[in-house]
Write a protein that holds these residues in place. Sequence first.
Motif, PDB file in Angstrom:
ATOM      1  N   GLN A  54       2.176   3.914   7.906  1.00 21.36           N
ATOM      2  CA  GLN A  54       0.734   3.697   7.989  1.00 21.36           C
ATOM      3  C   GLN A  54       0.372   2.276   7.547  1.00 21.36           C
ATOM      4  O   GLN A  54      -0.426   1.593   8.193  1.00 21.36           O
ATOM      5  N   ALA A  55       0.962   1.808   6.450  1.00 20.95           N
ATOM      6  CA  ALA A  55       0.695   0.448   5.965  1.00 20.95           C
ATOM      7  C   ALA A  55       1.188  -0.589   6.974  1.00 20.95           C
ATOM      8  O   ALA A  55       0.525  -1.606   7.204  1.00 20.95           O
ATOM      9  N   ARG A 103       1.453  -0.177  10.247  1.00 20.36           N
ATOM     10  CA  ARG A 103       0.520  -0.172  11.385  1.00 20.36           C
ATOM     11  C   ARG A 103      -0.751  -0.949  11.045  1.00 20.36           C
ATOM     12  O   ARG A 103      -1.240  -1.742  11.838  1.00 20.36           O
ATOM     13  N   ARG A 104      -1.267  -0.734   9.847  1.00 24.60           N
ATOM     14  CA  ARG A 104      -2.489  -1.423   9.420  1.00 24.60           C
ATOM     15  C   ARG A 104      -2.244  -2.939   9.340  1.00 24.60           C
ATOM     16  O   ARG A 104      -3.086  -3.735   9.770  1.00 24.60           O
ATOM     17  N   ALA A 105      -1.102  -3.328   8.805  1.00 31.01           N
ATOM     18  CA  ALA A 105      -0.767  -4.757   8.729  1.00 31.01           C
ATOM     19  C   ALA A 105      -0.668  -5.366  10.126  1.00 31.01           C
ATOM     20  O   ALA A 105      -1.151  -6.480  10.359  1.00 31.01           O
ATOM     21  N   GLU A 127      -2.226  -4.278  12.807  1.00 25.05           N
ATOM     22  CA  GLU A 127      -3.593  -4.351  13.325  1.00 25.05           C
ATOM     23  C   GLU A 127      -4.314  -5.575  12.773  1.00 25.05           C
ATOM     24  O   GLU A 127      -4.990  -6.300  13.512  1.00 25.05           O
ATOM     25  N   LEU A 128      -4.181  -5.807  11.478  1.00 20.80           N
ATOM     26  CA  LEU A 128      -4.839  -6.952  10.851  1.00 20.80           C
ATOM     27  C   LEU A 128      -4.286  -8.266  11.388  1.00 20.80           C
ATOM     28  O   LEU A 128      -5.031  -9.214  11.641  1.00 20.80           O
ATOM     29  N   ARG A 164      -5.688  -8.748  14.799  1.00 17.35           N
ATOM     30  CA  ARG A 164      -7.093  -9.167  14.708  1.00 17.35           C
ATOM     31  C   ARG A 164      -7.180 -10.630  14.306  1.00 17.35           C
ATOM     32  O   ARG A 164      -7.932 -11.410  14.888  1.00 17.35           O
ATOM     33  N   GLN A 211       0.800  -1.217   0.000  1.00 20.89           N
ATOM     34  CA  GLN A 211       0.000   0.000   0.000  1.00 20.89           C
ATOM     35  C   GLN A 211       0.837   1.272   0.000  1.00 20.89           C
ATOM     36  O   GLN A 211       0.277   2.355   0.054  1.00 20.89           O
TER      37      GLN A 211
END
Length: 190
Positions: A95-96, A98-100, A102-103, A106, A68
């Motif tokens: 940002q990518a 952090r999102r990875a 988080e995923l 989860r 991303q």
Amino acid sequence: MPLELNTQSQFAAFADEVARELGTHCRTAPDYDHMLSRLIIDDEGRGLSLRQYDAAQPTRLKVSAAVQARIGVTAISARHVAQEITRRLYPLHAQAARRAAELTGRDDSEAHDRRTVTEAVAGALPGADVEENYRVTKVTWQRAYPSDGHGPDQYDTVCVGIGPSGDSVSVEVSGPPERIVAMLAAFVAH
């Protein structure tokens, strides 16, 4: 004035300059995905793919650090490309990342919760088969019982589908009606 990078050796030399501008511990390596491209491994171990993506516009470069995180930049100078990487690409990469994370967190949490439910279901159905699929688990239990002598053995079957985070369960039961009714009555009695 933008630089025209027409050969791999020109491109490699330019990538080396960009790496030096990014930091003292940066280095380059071959990038075999594309003809005019080079990997830059930065101070933090990130792999940056620097590539010319359009031979008709040799001054236009793409830089990517994650799926991303991509930017387009003009090859004005090595310093300019390094500044654009620092100013634009690194925040996108952070940002990518952090999102990875988080995923991944989860997915790990969901898998743990699904495993807990799976263990309870499999414990209630001794000898059940457990089949893991992406974010869904299927538990299948069968019990053979002899036929009345006029055909093959028959089976009571229970199939349990456990949703992504274990917060939903679907059950499918099959067998002769009288046996299924008895199973359901036992279920309701609990």
